[in-house]
Design an enzyme around this catalytic site. Sequence first.
Site, mmCIF file in Angstrom:
data_model
loop_
_atom_site.group_PDB
_atom_site.id
_atom_site.type_symbol
_atom_site.label_atom_id
_atom_site.label_comp_id
_atom_site.label_asym_id
_atom_site.label_seq_id
_atom_site.Cartn_x
_atom_site.Cartn_y
_atom_site.Cartn_z
ATOM 1 C CB CYS A 235 51.255 45.974 16.984
ATOM 2 S SG CYS A 235 50.265 46.648 18.324
ATOM 3 C CD GLU A 236 44.089 47.488 15.114
ATOM 4 O OE1 GLU A 236 43.156 47.545 15.935
ATOM 5 O OE2 GLU A 236 43.925 47.255 13.909
ATOM 6 C CG HIS A 237 46.720 48.373 19.865
ATOM 7 N ND1 HIS A 237 46.618 47.067 20.317
ATOM 8 C CD2 HIS A 237 45.477 48.721 19.446
ATOM 9 C CE1 HIS A 237 45.371 46.655 20.192
ATOM 10 N NE2 HIS A 237 44.660 47.640 19.673
ATOM 11 C CG HIS A 238 52.183 50.177 20.801
ATOM 12 N ND1 HIS A 238 51.514 49.043 21.231
ATOM 13 C CD2 HIS A 238 52.119 51.055 21.831
ATOM 14 C CE1 HIS A 238 51.077 49.224 22.456
ATOM 15 N NE2 HIS A 238 51.427 50.436 22.854
ATOM 16 C CD GLN B 281 49.429 36.317 17.456
ATOM 17 O OE1 GLN B 281 50.326 37.061 17.861
ATOM 18 N NE2 GLN B 281 49.404 35.030 17.743
ATOM 19 C CG HIS C 236 52.813 40.825 19.454
ATOM 20 N ND1 HIS C 236 51.816 41.474 18.764
ATOM 21 C CD2 HIS C 236 52.532 39.503 19.364
ATOM 22 C CE1 HIS C 236 50.945 40.592 18.298
ATOM 23 N NE2 HIS C 236 51.371 39.388 18.643
ATOM 24 C CB CYS D 113 54.053 46.586 20.991
ATOM 25 S SG CYS D 113 52.921 45.191 20.908
#
Length: 203
Positions: free
Chosen positions: A88-91, A129, A157, A159
């Site tokens: 996941c590019e956010h976390h 995703q 996920h 996250c």
Amino acid sequence: MHSSSALRVVHQPETGPDLDAAEVAASKFLTALGIPLDSESLRGTPRRMAEAYAELFAPRPFDLTTFPNDEGYDELVLARSIPVRSVCEHHLLPFVGVAHVGYLPGERILGLSKLARIVEHFACRPQVQERLTKQIADWLREHLLPKGVGVVIEAEHTCMTLRGVKATGSNTVTSTLLGTLRADARSRQEFFALTGIHGPTVH
């Protein structure tokens, strides 16, 4: 891609990984979080951490070779439950699951193993995703020129399951349909029936 010659597919970042710099950064990161690195078991963790993320972001190159559809096969070709492993590019926490990838052939057909390689190609980078699903479908449409493409991804996920809402056991389902699989209700229904997915939102 109409030529019989193979297309070499490589995900080439602008610069290669600098593992030494990544190790230093990982050490500072863990230390800033209050994790001491002076024990024997943790002393090598920053390097292992750097190498692990470098591996996650490094898909294998492959040759995409298509073949003439001499028999005029016009039914759905579907590879189910292709393993998906991404971050996941956010976390920068992993998400894992499966992809179902299908297409309605046009003038060319594709080796089934290449569908799995295409999934890996786009998954080995920081992702969301929804984008991953669409990238796979768009790439197949551009390079294979099929009559239709369908991609469904089901993933868990971490996250969501390990932090925040801690929604253990929850899965996210995304789908992209192009061409006949989007426009024709019967083809769309057949695709979802074969994937075992019922009623996901079409992006």
